[in-house]
Enzyme design. Structure first.
Site, mmCIF file in Angstrom:
data_model
loop_
_atom_site.group_PDB
_atom_site.id
_atom_site.type_symbol
_atom_site.label_atom_id
_atom_site.label_comp_id
_atom_site.label_asym_id
_atom_site.label_seq_id
_atom_site.Cartn_x
_atom_site.Cartn_y
_atom_site.Cartn_z
ATOM 1 N N ASN A 13 65.639 27.345 46.214
ATOM 2 C CA ASN A 13 66.331 27.847 45.023
ATOM 3 C C ASN A 13 65.633 29.141 44.638
ATOM 4 O O ASN A 13 64.591 29.127 43.963
ATOM 5 C CB ASN A 13 66.255 26.816 43.900
ATOM 6 N N ARG A 95 70.714 27.241 47.142
ATOM 7 C CA ARG A 95 71.571 27.336 45.964
ATOM 8 C C ARG A 95 72.014 28.785 45.828
ATOM 9 O O ARG A 95 71.183 29.697 45.759
ATOM 10 C CB ARG A 95 70.808 26.914 44.713
ATOM 11 N N HIS A 183 76.309 27.028 36.922
ATOM 12 C CA HIS A 183 75.476 25.823 36.800
ATOM 13 C C HIS A 183 76.176 24.603 37.399
ATOM 14 O O HIS A 183 75.908 23.461 37.027
ATOM 15 C CB HIS A 183 75.092 25.545 35.337
ATOM 16 N N GLY A 214 68.913 30.467 31.573
ATOM 17 C CA GLY A 214 70.359 30.627 31.517
ATOM 18 C C GLY A 214 70.927 29.371 30.893
ATOM 19 O O GLY A 214 70.318 28.297 30.988
ATOM 20 N N ARG A 243 69.774 36.990 27.893
ATOM 21 C CA ARG A 243 71.159 37.422 28.047
ATOM 22 C C ARG A 243 71.939 37.217 26.752
ATOM 23 O O ARG A 243 71.666 36.303 25.983
ATOM 24 C CB ARG A 243 71.831 36.651 29.180
ATOM 25 N N HIS A 340 63.369 19.259 27.327
ATOM 26 C CA HIS A 340 61.999 19.244 26.809
ATOM 27 C C HIS A 340 61.833 19.799 25.402
ATOM 28 O O HIS A 340 60.711 19.795 24.884
ATOM 29 C CB HIS A 340 61.079 20.024 27.759
ATOM 30 N N GLU A 387 69.195 19.735 40.859
ATOM 31 C CA GLU A 387 70.017 20.604 41.704
ATOM 32 C C GLU A 387 69.570 20.556 43.156
ATOM 33 O O GLU A 387 70.391 20.720 44.070
ATOM 34 C CB GLU A 387 69.955 22.037 41.173
#
Length: 402
Positions: A13, A95, A183, A214, A243, A340, A387
């Site tokens: 990833n 990914r 995602h 993100g 972002r 978290h 993922e």
């Protein structure tokens, strides 16, 4: 697998500042959720990169300043080779954030597919270049190993056309300009794990909040994507670490026409200098910004408004998705912030109390799998994403008896 040697799938990833890796036993079916070994290099483009894995504590490393991603990949390769112990890697799974209008299914990588995916870099400049660079390097260095691309945009192909089309001239749709959503590998994992955890409830009206550097939301029914907050690019939707999320396009015209920012400067502003970092002036991490809420003066004021806006955008978009799917049965928090940060979850659920969410403060404080009370009308949950496993699983299915 036909070869007698133990076979492994390596998942990579690759992002702008980190490379995560995981090794899975390709011969075991069903594929175990936990990898045999995993780790990451982080802070790749920064002054103090670090390496860690499941057998090694975090340690500072030195990377070539001119080619840090290449150096990070080489370090990971060396560590993996040192641990193979007679086993062989039969596939490398990547990914890939954007598959465009052509790539949805997991795909064996070729030079041609790399070239086509490279054309999508402007749609995800923080993510798209790095797995493609890794693919090219690994073709040269490990030419005999199959490489597979799995796409973050794929999961949202089930969304109806009204959720995918943009309000531009129809010719834009015909040229491939549409809301893709992202995602997807994270949401696809939820598709597998939520029914195990919550039974038939997960097949109802579910919203998953993938909150990390993100961030996006996905409204699901019968475990399929119905609507999501990210669209044509990974800039859309929620306010993120650096972002903007959704932004009036008139503001972009103003920046370019009146303030005379170049296209490159606008891109840098939208992707790297906005969000929590831009509003707070402190950090892109909510856990850091929250420490300054009680500060006096401008620092405290900016911290408070940054967090308030961050939560407001999440709540507003959840409200919009509830309208689309006609209610809400299950709200799931995942990814780094979602898993978290108890204070973010508390504030989101507090502002959603009007739909019947009641938070269990003690459960929320320990990131418990269920953080709502027994009499809450909506079940609120925390579910770690995976993922890497979903990527390895698709690759195992694709390579079959290789």
């Amino acid at each position: 697998m036909s070869n007698s040697q133990p076979s492994l799938i390596l998942v990579l990833n690759c992002g702008s500042s980190s490379i995560k890796f995981a090794l899975f036993d390709a011969q075991v079916r069903p594929l175990p959720r936990e990898p045999l070994w995993h780790g990451k290099v982080q802070g790749i483009a920064g002054p103090a990169p670090e390496y860690s894995d499941s057998g090694t504590a975090q340690q500072r490393i030195h990377l070539d300043h001119e080619h840090p991603h290449t150096a990070a990949l080489a370090l990971i390769q060396a560590r993996i080779v040192a641990r193979l112990d007679g086993r062989r890697i039969v596939a490398i799974a990547h990914r890939v954030v954007h598959g465009g209008s052509r790539y949805f299914e997991p795909t064996v990588v070729t030079d041609g597919s790399i070239a086509e995916l490279r054309a999508l870099i402007p749609l995800a400049p923080l993510h798209q270049p790095f797995p493609l660079k890794a693919m090219s390097l690994l073709f040269e260095q490990w030419p005999g190993i199959v490489q597979v691309a799995c796409f973050d945009t794929a999961f949202h192909r089930t969304a109806p056309k009204v959720e995918q089309i943009l309000p531009l001239p129809y010719s834009a749709w015909e040229r491939g300009l549409r809301r893709y959503g992202f995602h997807g590998l994270s949401y696809d994992y939820m598709n597998h794990v939520l029914p195990e955890r919550h039974g038939d409830l997960a097949r109802g009206r579910t919203i998953v909040a993938h909150l990390g550097s993100g961030a996006s939301l996905c409204a699901m029914q019968n475990l399929q994507s119905i609507a999501t907050t990210m669209g044509f690019s990974a800039l859309d939707g929620l306010m993120m670490g650096t972002r903007t999320g959704s932004l009036d396009p008139g503001a972009l015209l103003y920046l370019m026409e009146i303030e005379k920012l170049s296209l490159e400067e606008v891109g840098r502003t939208l992707y790297n200098q906005s969000g929590l970092l831009g509003v707070s002036g402190i950090s892109a991490e909510p856990r850091v910004v929250v420490k300054h809420e009680s500060d006096s003066g401008e620092v405290g004021e900016r911290a408070r408004i940054a967090l308030a806006l961050y939560v407001r955008r999440i709540v507003r978009e959840i409200g919009a998705l509830i309208a689309v799917i006609g209610g809400l049965d299950l709200l799931v928090f995942t990814a780094g912030v979602g898993e978290h940060n108890a204070f973010v979850r508390e504030r989101v659920c507090r502002d959603l109390a009007f739909i019947g969410i009641k938070l269990d403060a003690d459960a929320n404080a320990i990131d418990a799998p269920v953080i709502s009370t027994t009499d809450s009308r909506v079940l609120a949950a925390v579910e770690p994403t995976n993922e890497e496993w979903i990527t390895a699983r698709y690759t195992q299915d694709l390579i079959g008896g290789a």
